[in-house]
Scaffold this motif. Structure first.
Motif, PDB file in Angstrom:
ATOM      1  N   LYS A 122       0.937  -1.290   0.065  1.00 15.98           N
ATOM      2  CA  LYS A 122      -0.178  -0.400  -0.074  1.00 15.98           C
ATOM      3  C   LYS A 122       0.825   1.408  -0.218  1.00 15.98           C
ATOM      4  O   LYS A 122       0.253   2.259   0.649  1.00 15.98           O
ATOM      5  CB  LYS A 122      -1.131  -0.114   1.295  1.00 15.98           C
ATOM      6  CG  LYS A 122      -2.136  -1.045   1.033  1.00 15.98           C
ATOM      7  CD  LYS A 122      -3.046  -1.331   2.168  1.00 15.98           C
ATOM      8  CE  LYS A 122      -4.067  -2.434   1.829  1.00 15.98           C
ATOM      9  NZ  LYS A 122      -3.514  -3.787   1.609  1.00 15.98           N
ATOM     10  N   ALA A 179       2.092   4.708  -1.492  1.00 24.96           N
ATOM     11  CA  ALA A 179       1.078   5.401  -1.991  1.00 24.96           C
ATOM     12  C   ALA A 179       2.033   6.465  -1.714  1.00 24.96           C
ATOM     13  O   ALA A 179       1.564   8.329  -2.745  1.00 24.96           O
ATOM     14  CB  ALA A 179      -0.185   5.803  -1.248  1.00 24.96           C
ATOM     15  N   GLU A 192      -0.454  -0.253  -4.853  1.00 25.26           N
ATOM     16  CA  GLU A 192      -1.547  -1.381  -4.503  1.00 25.26           C
ATOM     17  C   GLU A 192      -2.603   0.042  -5.122  1.00 25.26           C
ATOM     18  O   GLU A 192      -3.841  -0.359  -5.193  1.00 25.26           O
ATOM     19  CB  GLU A 192      -2.304  -1.138  -3.500  1.00 25.26           C
ATOM     20  CG  GLU A 192      -0.533  -1.987  -2.843  1.00 25.26           C
ATOM     21  CD  GLU A 192      -0.915  -3.986  -2.264  1.00 25.26           C
ATOM     22  OE1 GLU A 192      -2.012  -3.785  -2.042  1.00 25.26           O
ATOM     23  OE2 GLU A 192      -0.057  -3.673  -1.575  1.00 25.26           O
ATOM     24  N   PHE A 193      -2.551   1.046  -5.122  1.00 27.69           N
ATOM     25  CA  PHE A 193      -3.788   2.978  -5.348  1.00 27.69           C
ATOM     26  C   PHE A 193      -3.462   3.113  -6.247  1.00 27.69           C
ATOM     27  O   PHE A 193      -2.117   3.342  -7.062  1.00 27.69           O
ATOM     28  CB  PHE A 193      -3.302   3.214  -3.482  1.00 27.69           C
ATOM     29  CG  PHE A 193      -4.146   2.396  -2.633  1.00 27.69           C
ATOM     30  CD1 PHE A 193      -5.043   1.527  -2.846  1.00 27.69           C
ATOM     31  CD2 PHE A 193      -3.133   2.634  -1.723  1.00 27.69           C
ATOM     32  CE1 PHE A 193      -5.607   1.313  -1.712  1.00 27.69           C
ATOM     33  CE2 PHE A 193      -3.374   1.967  -0.746  1.00 27.69           C
ATOM     34  CZ  PHE A 193      -4.909   1.511  -0.249  1.00 27.69           C
ATOM     35  N   ALA A 194      -4.527   4.356  -6.532  1.00 27.31           N
ATOM     36  CA  ALA A 194      -4.270   4.562  -8.335  1.00 27.31           C
ATOM     37  C   ALA A 194      -3.374   6.267  -7.906  1.00 27.31           C
ATOM     38  O   ALA A 194      -2.213   6.419  -8.239  1.00 27.31           O
ATOM     39  CB  ALA A 194      -4.856   5.600  -8.644  1.00 27.31           C
ATOM     40  N   ARG A 195      -3.016   6.779  -6.642  1.00 29.39           N
ATOM     41  CA  ARG A 195      -1.681   7.734  -5.566  1.00 29.39           C
ATOM     42  C   ARG A 195      -0.927   7.040  -6.137  1.00 29.39           C
ATOM     43  O   ARG A 195       0.198   7.543  -6.243  1.00 29.39           O
ATOM     44  CB  ARG A 195      -2.985   8.197  -4.974  1.00 29.39           C
ATOM     45  CG  ARG A 195      -1.789   8.648  -4.037  1.00 29.39           C
ATOM     46  CD  ARG A 195      -2.424  10.467  -4.260  1.00 29.39           C
ATOM     47  NE  ARG A 195      -0.820  11.189  -4.179  1.00 29.39           N
ATOM     48  CZ  ARG A 195      -0.481  12.715  -4.270  1.00 29.39           C
ATOM     49  NH1 ARG A 195      -1.352  12.675  -5.300  1.00 29.39           N
ATOM     50  NH2 ARG A 195       0.035  13.391  -3.935  1.00 29.39           N
ATOM     51  N   ASP A 240      -6.444  -4.905  -4.799  1.00 29.91           N
ATOM     52  CA  ASP A 240      -7.212  -3.935  -4.410  1.00 29.91           C
ATOM     53  C   ASP A 240      -6.715  -2.518  -4.991  1.00 29.91           C
ATOM     54  O   ASP A 240      -7.429  -1.299  -5.304  1.00 29.91           O
ATOM     55  CB  ASP A 240      -4.896  -3.278  -3.488  1.00 29.91           C
ATOM     56  CG  ASP A 240      -5.442  -4.167  -2.082  1.00 29.91           C
ATOM     57  OD1 ASP A 240      -6.745  -4.169  -1.200  1.00 29.91           O
ATOM     58  OD2 ASP A 240      -4.877  -4.787  -1.263  1.00 29.91           O
ATOM     59  N   LEU A 241      -5.711  -2.793  -5.876  1.00 32.02           N
ATOM     60  CA  LEU A 241      -5.759  -1.426  -7.575  1.00 32.02           C
ATOM     61  C   LEU A 241      -7.499  -1.543  -7.915  1.00 32.02           C
ATOM     62  O   LEU A 241      -7.423  -0.651  -7.897  1.00 32.02           O
ATOM     63  CB  LEU A 241      -4.884  -2.292  -7.983  1.00 32.02           C
ATOM     64  CG  LEU A 241      -4.252  -0.739  -9.076  1.00 32.02           C
ATOM     65  CD1 LEU A 241      -4.340   1.102  -8.735  1.00 32.02           C
ATOM     66  CD2 LEU A 241      -3.314  -1.330 -10.629  1.00 32.02           C
ATOM     67  N   ASP A 268      -9.126   0.098  -5.612  1.00 29.94           N
ATOM     68  CA  ASP A 268      -9.202   1.375  -5.515  1.00 29.94           C
ATOM     69  C   ASP A 268     -10.287   1.995  -6.263  1.00 29.94           C
ATOM     70  O   ASP A 268     -10.695   2.823  -6.629  1.00 29.94           O
ATOM     71  CB  ASP A 268      -8.203   1.879  -5.386  1.00 29.94           C
ATOM     72  CG  ASP A 268      -7.727   3.104  -4.898  1.00 29.94           C
ATOM     73  OD1 ASP A 268      -8.479   3.912  -4.175  1.00 29.94           O
ATOM     74  OD2 ASP A 268      -6.728   3.741  -5.677  1.00 29.94           O
ATOM     75  N   LEU A 269      -9.453   1.601  -8.094  1.00 30.03           N
ATOM     76  CA  LEU A 269     -10.450   2.238  -9.343  1.00 30.03           C
ATOM     77  C   LEU A 269     -12.065   1.972  -9.536  1.00 30.03           C
ATOM     78  O   LEU A 269     -12.605   2.985 -10.216  1.00 30.03           O
ATOM     79  CB  LEU A 269      -9.818   1.416 -10.454  1.00 30.03           C
ATOM     80  CG  LEU A 269      -8.320   1.597 -10.780  1.00 30.03           C
ATOM     81  CD1 LEU A 269      -7.831   0.525 -11.915  1.00 30.03           C
ATOM     82  CD2 LEU A 269      -7.361   2.751 -10.919  1.00 30.03           C
ATOM     83  N   CYS A 319      -2.781   0.205 -16.252  1.00 34.65           N
ATOM     84  CA  CYS A 319      -1.769   0.854 -15.290  1.00 34.65           C
ATOM     85  C   CYS A 319      -0.895  -0.214 -15.720  1.00 34.65           C
ATOM     86  O   CYS A 319       0.054  -0.093 -14.701  1.00 34.65           O
ATOM     87  CB  CYS A 319      -2.689  -0.382 -13.874  1.00 34.65           C
ATOM     88  SG  CYS A 319      -4.136   0.762 -13.494  1.00 34.65           S
TER      89      CYS A 319
END
Length: 295
Positions: free
Chosen positions: A99, A101, A134-137, A161-162, A165-166, A180
């Motif tokens: 995670k 970010a 794991e995140f867009a950020r 997780d990605l 998040d999307l 991605c």
């Protein structure tokens, strides 16, 4: 002391349940290049103390089997510091952080690992870091994340997780994560770190082979996995076979012969061979030979 397989030659990165002794003891027989002792999502909080106790002896056995030893700790603002205090006694080759970010997450991990290396008499700077995006950020900051610490030799892209998040809908064709995965390898290549592709989280062998071949076409040389039975498939796809090596050598021979005669390019099997194709062929040969040296 055995030579540790460098990150650029690690094809399969296998996540393993942190407290499941049966799975952990069998892990080396999977053939995966990197074994990841997973203390986050794969280990319920109640089992993390047990997982931590297993670390030193477990890592020694994995190292003896010739595997690269990795551990994924929890975020540092959760159980991560307790994880590190225990698992660093086992001298892992790589510490993965989930995670991620922001670049500061990796900087904080670097500082913590440095402290434990000093406390436990480990050569300072010898432990590599593996940020998990794991995140867009995190995805849009991959380059900054990858370059904030010299310990980062690879970054890993998550899948579940990605997608969550999307707000994407998951399916076996992976279309929802296509952009991605394409962006991630560009970011990693620009930062000069290994891009570890996201895992195929279904059980079918044809599916993981198809997914790995698509990743290889994008330029990936490494893939994470959550099923030990997938390691042989991933390794097979990401290792140049004899036919590929032979064709690459033919390309190099044809191009160098043309250049020796003053030509700018060569023709081989109906294709015009120019410098980029020649360079790729040489790169494939070098990778194939290096992989064979490690077995």
């Amino acid at each position: 002391m055995r030579e540790i397989r460098p990150a650029k030659l690690c094809r399969s990165w296998l996540f393993l349940e942190g407290a499941n002794e049966t799975v952990l003891q069998r892990a080396a027989s999977s053939g995966a290049d990197v074994l990841i002792h997973e203390l986050e999502d794969f280990t319920p909080p109640s089992l993390r103390p047990k997982a931590r106790v297993l670390a030193p002896d477990l890592y020694a056995s994995w190292r003896e089997a010739g595997r690269v030893v990795a551990v994924r700790v929890n975020p540092l603002d959760q159980d991560g510091m307790e994880d590190l205090a225990a698992v660093m006694r086992g001298r892992p080759d790589i510490v993965a952080l989930p995670k991620v970010a922001e670049p500061r997450h990796v900087a904080e991990l670097d500082a913590a690992v440095t402290r434990f290396e000093r406390d436990y008499g480990i050569a300072e700077g010898s432990t590599a870091l593996l940020p998990n995006i794991e995140f867009a950020r995190g995805l849009v900051q991959t380059s900054a994340i990858a370059t904030v610490s010299q310990r980062v030799t690879a970054c890993l892209l998550a899948s579940e997780d990605l997608a969550a998040d999307l707000g994407a809908e998951r399916d076996t064709d992976g279309i929802e994560l296509a952009y991605c995965r394409q962006r991630f390898i560009v970011e990693c290549r620009a930062a000069n770190v290994v891009a570890v592709d996201c895992p195929y989280t279904w059980s079918d062998a044809p599916g993981v082979e198809r997914d790995t071949r698509w990743a290889r076409r994008l330029g990936y040389t490494a893939k994470s996995l959550v099923d030990p039975s997938h390691a042989a498939i991933v390794n097979g796809v990401l290792t140049p076979d004899d036919n590929e090596m032979r064709r690459a050598r033919d390309i190099v021979t044809a191009f160098e012969a043309a250049r020796a005669q003053g030509g700018a390019r060569a023709e081989h099997e109906g294709s015009l061979i120019e410098v980029p194709t020649y360079s790729n062929a040489k790169r494939l040969i070098a990778r194939g030979e290096a992989l064979r040296e490690f077995g």
